[in-house]
Design a protein around this motif. Structure first.
Motif, PDB file in Angstrom:
ATOM      1  N   MET A   1      -9.092  -6.167  -6.867  1.00  0.00           N
ATOM      2  CA  MET A   1      -7.992  -6.548  -5.976  1.00  0.00           C
ATOM      3  C   MET A   1      -7.166  -5.317  -5.618  1.00  0.00           C
ATOM      4  SD  MET A   1      -4.856  -8.832  -7.229  1.00  0.00           S
ATOM      5  CE  MET A   1      -6.106  -9.623  -8.257  1.00  0.00           C
ATOM      6  N   ALA A   2      -6.970  -5.137  -4.376  1.00  0.00           N
ATOM      7  CA  ALA A   2      -6.170  -3.984  -3.978  1.00  0.00           C
ATOM      8  C   ALA A   2      -4.726  -4.194  -4.389  1.00  0.00           C
ATOM      9  CB  ALA A   2      -6.241  -3.790  -2.471  1.00  0.00           C
ATOM     10  N   GLY A   3      -4.113  -3.156  -4.880  1.00  0.00           N
ATOM     11  CA  GLY A   3      -2.686  -3.216  -5.100  1.00  0.00           C
ATOM     12  C   GLY A   3      -2.275  -4.153  -6.203  1.00  0.00           C
TER      13      GLY A   3
ATOM     14  N   ILE B  11       2.148  -7.031 -10.253  1.00  0.00           N
ATOM     15  CA  ILE B  11       1.838  -7.276  -8.843  1.00  0.00           C
ATOM     16  C   ILE B  11       0.437  -7.859  -8.823  1.00  0.00           C
ATOM     17  CG2 ILE B  11       1.423  -6.255  -6.586  1.00  0.00           C
ATOM     18  CD1 ILE B  11       3.451  -4.110  -7.232  1.00  0.00           C
ATOM     19  N   LYS B  77       0.462 -12.766  -2.612  1.00  0.00           N
ATOM     20  CA  LYS B  77       0.659 -11.589  -3.455  1.00  0.00           C
ATOM     21  C   LYS B  77       2.131 -11.501  -3.852  1.00  0.00           C
ATOM     22  CE  LYS B  77      -1.638  -7.929  -3.510  1.00  0.00           C
ATOM     23  NZ  LYS B  77      -2.407  -6.695  -3.296  1.00  0.00           N
TER      24      LYS B  77
ATOM     25  N   GLY C   3      10.079  -7.939   0.362  1.00  0.00           N
ATOM     26  CA  GLY C   3       9.296  -7.360  -0.697  1.00  0.00           C
ATOM     27  C   GLY C   3       9.577  -5.919  -0.963  1.00  0.00           C
ATOM     28  N   SER C   4      10.794  -5.642  -1.330  1.00  0.00           N
ATOM     29  CA  SER C   4      11.189  -4.280  -1.602  1.00  0.00           C
ATOM     30  C   SER C   4      11.647  -4.186  -3.053  1.00  0.00           C
ATOM     31  CB  SER C   4      12.353  -3.973  -0.656  1.00  0.00           C
ATOM     32  OG  SER C   4      12.530  -2.626  -0.471  1.00  0.00           O
ATOM     33  N   VAL C   5      11.330  -3.107  -3.711  1.00  0.00           N
ATOM     34  CA  VAL C   5      11.800  -2.886  -5.081  1.00  0.00           C
ATOM     35  C   VAL C   5      12.328  -1.464  -5.192  1.00  0.00           C
ATOM     36  CG1 VAL C   5      11.071  -2.667  -7.504  1.00  0.00           C
ATOM     37  CG2 VAL C   5      10.225  -4.569  -6.129  1.00  0.00           C
ATOM     38  N   ASN C   6      13.451  -1.331  -5.847  1.00  0.00           N
ATOM     39  CA  ASN C   6      14.092  -0.023  -6.032  1.00  0.00           C
ATOM     40  C   ASN C   6      14.627   0.010  -7.451  1.00  0.00           C
ATOM     41  OD1 ASN C   6      15.788   2.180  -6.110  1.00  0.00           O
ATOM     42  ND2 ASN C   6      17.064   1.557  -4.365  1.00  0.00           N
TER      43      ASN C   6
ATOM     44  N   ILE D  11       8.872  -0.233  -4.358  1.00  0.00           N
ATOM     45  CA  ILE D  11       8.005  -0.884  -3.386  1.00  0.00           C
ATOM     46  C   ILE D  11       8.734  -0.807  -2.053  1.00  0.00           C
ATOM     47  CG2 ILE D  11       6.922  -3.030  -2.635  1.00  0.00           C
ATOM     48  CD1 ILE D  11       6.625  -3.834  -5.532  1.00  0.00           C
ATOM     49  N   LYS D  77       2.959  -0.246   3.334  1.00  0.00           N
ATOM     50  CA  LYS D  77       3.740  -0.673   2.174  1.00  0.00           C
ATOM     51  C   LYS D  77       3.099  -0.124   0.910  1.00  0.00           C
ATOM     52  CE  LYS D  77       6.239  -4.215   1.794  1.00  0.00           C
ATOM     53  NZ  LYS D  77       6.891  -5.519   1.774  1.00  0.00           N
ATOM     54  N   TYR D  79       3.365   0.784  -3.427  1.00  0.00           N
ATOM     55  CA  TYR D  79       3.947   0.751  -4.774  1.00  0.00           C
ATOM     56  C   TYR D  79       3.864   2.168  -5.309  1.00  0.00           C
ATOM     57  CZ  TYR D  79       4.314  -0.086  -9.828  1.00  0.00           C
ATOM     58  OH  TYR D  79       4.696  -0.067 -11.151  1.00  0.00           O
ATOM     59  N   THR D 112      -0.002   2.982  -5.071  1.00  0.00           N
ATOM     60  CA  THR D 112      -0.918   1.906  -4.702  1.00  0.00           C
ATOM     61  C   THR D 112      -0.526   1.338  -3.345  1.00  0.00           C
ATOM     62  OG1 THR D 112      -1.128   1.311  -7.043  1.00  0.00           O
ATOM     63  CG2 THR D 112      -1.853  -0.322  -5.451  1.00  0.00           C
ATOM     64  N   MET D 113      -1.522   1.129  -2.511  1.00  0.00           N
ATOM     65  CA  MET D 113      -1.219   0.532  -1.212  1.00  0.00           C
ATOM     66  C   MET D 113      -1.158  -0.981  -1.334  1.00  0.00           C
ATOM     67  SD  MET D 113      -3.208   2.937   1.435  1.00  0.00           S
ATOM     68  CE  MET D 113      -2.178   2.289   2.751  1.00  0.00           C
ATOM     69  N   LEU D 114      -0.120  -1.551  -0.785  1.00  0.00           N
ATOM     70  CA  LEU D 114       0.083  -2.991  -0.940  1.00  0.00           C
ATOM     71  C   LEU D 114      -0.275  -3.787   0.300  1.00  0.00           C
ATOM     72  CD1 LEU D 114       3.353  -3.066  -3.032  1.00  0.00           C
ATOM     73  CD2 LEU D 114       1.020  -3.390  -3.815  1.00  0.00           C
ATOM     74  N   GLY D 137      -8.516  -1.364  -3.815  1.00  0.00           N
ATOM     75  CA  GLY D 137      -7.856  -0.733  -2.695  1.00  0.00           C
ATOM     76  C   GLY D 137      -7.523   0.710  -3.004  1.00  0.00           C
TER      77      GLY D 137
END
Lengths: 175, 175, 175, 175
Positions: A1-3, B11, B77, C3-6, D11, D77, D79, D112-114, D137
Motif C-alpha cells: 500500500m502506498a503511503g 496512516i 485512507k 488532512g494536514s499534520v504539523n 503531512i 501530498k 508524509y 512518503t507520498m500520500l 508507493g
DNA sequence: TTTT
DNA sequence: TTTT
C-alpha cells in the motif's frame, strides 16, 4: 500500500530485567515489558486515579539488543520508537491466539535511555562505532542494515560498522 | 508514573465500513480496522514482497465518532493518532484473552481523512462547532472531556467554545 | 487543507529558567529554550562528536504555563509535543525577519517532565482541575479551548470537567 | 546529551516543484516547501477560518532525493519525518540570520507520498533494491548511511544497496 | 544556554 | 507557494 505509516512512541519504565534470546543463527532478540501510565483526578470523588498499561516490546536489532543487554534493567525509563505487529500463535489446545507487540526492527526504530542508569560503562558499542542520534547516553537508532564496508560513501560516516543491527524483515525468526 | 507517553501514529486504509455501537447512556463508539503495509524487495529472489498489518481502532470520542459515521468508508485512507490499550476478556471457555487496540479517546487523539472521500457533505459537525486541526476536510481532534463549566480555569483560556479551539491563533498576542 | 499534520516531538533539556509573560488580558505565555543533541563517532578521527540543537518553545496554554512556572527549571528534561510555527517580525531596520518556534497551544500539545525535579510540591494545579495524561508527575496535555457551554455536543462527552478528562477510562464501557 | 529526541512529523502539500542541487562531490540535496494548515470556526463570527503554515524541508539523503526528483511535484501530498535544524547565515549586510528547517538525513527520516501521483513509473529505485517501509508507493526510509558494498553482513538485507542515501552529519555541505 |  |  502506498503511503503507509505504522509507528509507536512510548516513554515508560521497564517492568523487569529484559530477556535476551538468540536465534539459531546467533542473532539476539530482546524482550521488554514497558509500563506507561496516566493519572487523572476523578470527577466525582476528586481523588487521584491511575491506570497503567503494559506493553511488550521485541527488539530484533543487534545493536539495540546490545544496548538492552548491557544497560536496560528493571525500572529503567526508556524512549521507544517502533512499529505495531500482531503475531498469530496457537495455544496448547490448538486455538488461534494473537499477540500485539511493539517491534524494533529496521528503520525508524529507536531505543533511548532517559535516566542515567547504565551509563558510564565504557563504550557499550563494543569495538564497533555505531552512529547514534540519541546523544552520549545509551541510545541507538536502528537505521536498518548498514554494511560495514568503509569504501562506501556513507559507510565512512563514523558510526558505520554497526552492520547488522537490524534483522531482516523477511527472516523467519521463531519466537 | 511521572513522564509517560503512549502514542500510536498510523496512516493506512480502512478495511471495512466502520461499526458504530452505542453505550447504554447513548454515547457512540466506533470500531475500525486499518491496514498498514510495508513492502521491500527480497534479497534472494529479488522480487517485491509486501506485508500487511491490521490494526483495530476504537473511537470513544463523540465528535470523532460522528466523523467516522459520516465520512469513513471501506477503503478510506486515514491518519490516526491514539494510544495503545490492551483489554482483557474471557473466551467462551472462560480463559483469559487479551486484545490490543488503538484507542482514540481524550487528548492527543486525532483522526484525519487523507483522501478526498466523504468531503463536501455539508458540515458534518451539525450544529456544533467542534474545532478541527486538520483543515477543511473531515478531521477531528479528540480533546477529551472538555470542561462543561464556564467557570473552569481553562475554559477561560480564550478559545473556549469548541468552535474556537485554536482561538489563540487569530489573537494578536504580542510576543 | 484536508488532512494536514504539523507535529514536533522533542526530548531535551531546558537551557535556562523559563520566562513567563502575560498578555494584556492576563493570560500567561511561557518561553522555553530546549536543547537536543546527537552524538556520533567521527569516521576519520574516531573521536566522539556532538551537535546540539536549540529550540524555542512557546507555551500559550494556561495549564501548561502553570506547570512550567512551578516546576520547569534550567536543566530539566522535558518531553514536548507541539506544532511548528514561523512568525514574521521586523528588526530595527525594518527588515522582515522570521522565527520558527514550537508552539504548545490547543490540542495535541503536551509537556511532560522526565526527571524527578519539581515533584512533590503539592498539587501544582491549585484549585483547578486540569486533566493530566502524563501520570503523577507534572504533566499536562494542552487540550486547547474547551467548550464552556454545557450544551455543546462534546461537553456531553462524559468526562467533561477537566479534572476528569480521561473520564471514560474508569467507565465501564461494554465493548 | 543522553536521551534526546528531535522529531518533526508533517503531512502537507508541496507548494512548488522541488529544487535539487548538488554538492561539489556530487551528492544531491532537495529543497521542498510544504504547507500544512488548520481550520476552525471562529467563535465570534461563526465563520470558518484557516491558517496555513509553510515549512522548509531539506533532503540530504540520496535515495530520498531520487524519490523527490522523480515523483514529487507541486501539489503532492507528503508524509515527512525528519528533525529540526536551525542554520545560521549572514545576510548581505553581514548580520546574523537564522533559518529553521526540517532536515531529512540519517536515521528516522522518512518521506512518503500520500496521493497517487508519481506512481506507476516503474521502479523508481533503479537497479537498486532499497528497503521501504512505506509500501509500494514512492516511499523511502532514510535509515542513515548505508554503504553499498554487497559483502557487508547486512547489505544482504534485501533492500540494502541504497548505499548512500544519507549524507554525513559532519560533512560540510554548503547550503 | 542544557545535558552526558 | 499547496490543498480543501
Amino acid at each position: 500500500m502506498a503511503g503507509s505509516v505504522n509507528k509507536v512512541i512510548l516513554i515508560g519504565n521497564v517492568g523487569a530485567d529484559p530477556e535476551i534470546r538468540r536465534t539459531q543463527d546467533g542473532r539476539p532478540i530482546a524482550n521488554l515489558r514497558i509500563a506507561t501510565s496516566e493519572s487523572w483526578r476523578d470527577r466525582n470523588s476528586g481523588e487521584r486515579r491511575e491506570k497503567t498499561e503494559w506493553h511488550t516490546v521485541v527488539v530484533f536489532n543487534e545493536g539495540l539488543c546490545k544496548v538492552v543487554e548491557q544497560y536496560v534493567k528493571k525500572g529503567a525509563k526508556l524512549y521507544i520508537e517502533g512499529a505495531l505487529q500482531t503475531r498469530k500463535w496457537q495455544d496448547q489446545t490448538g486455538n488461534d491466539r494473537y499477540s500485539t507487540e511493539i517491534v524494533l526492527q529496521g528503520f525508524n526504530s529507536t531505543l533511548t535511555m532517559l535516566d542515567g542508569r547504565g551509563e558510564g560503562g565504557g563504550d557499550r558499542r563494543g569495538g564497533s562505532d555505531f552512529g547514534s542520534s540519541g546523544g552520549g547516553g545509551p541510545s541507538y537508532d536502528d537505521y536498518g542494515s548498514q554494511p560495514s564496508s568503509s569504501s562506501s560513501p556513507s559507510s565512512s560516516r563514523g558510526g558505520s560498522g554497526s552492520g547488522s543491527f537490524s534483522r531482516d524483515m523477511d527472516d523467519d525468526i521463531p519466537f
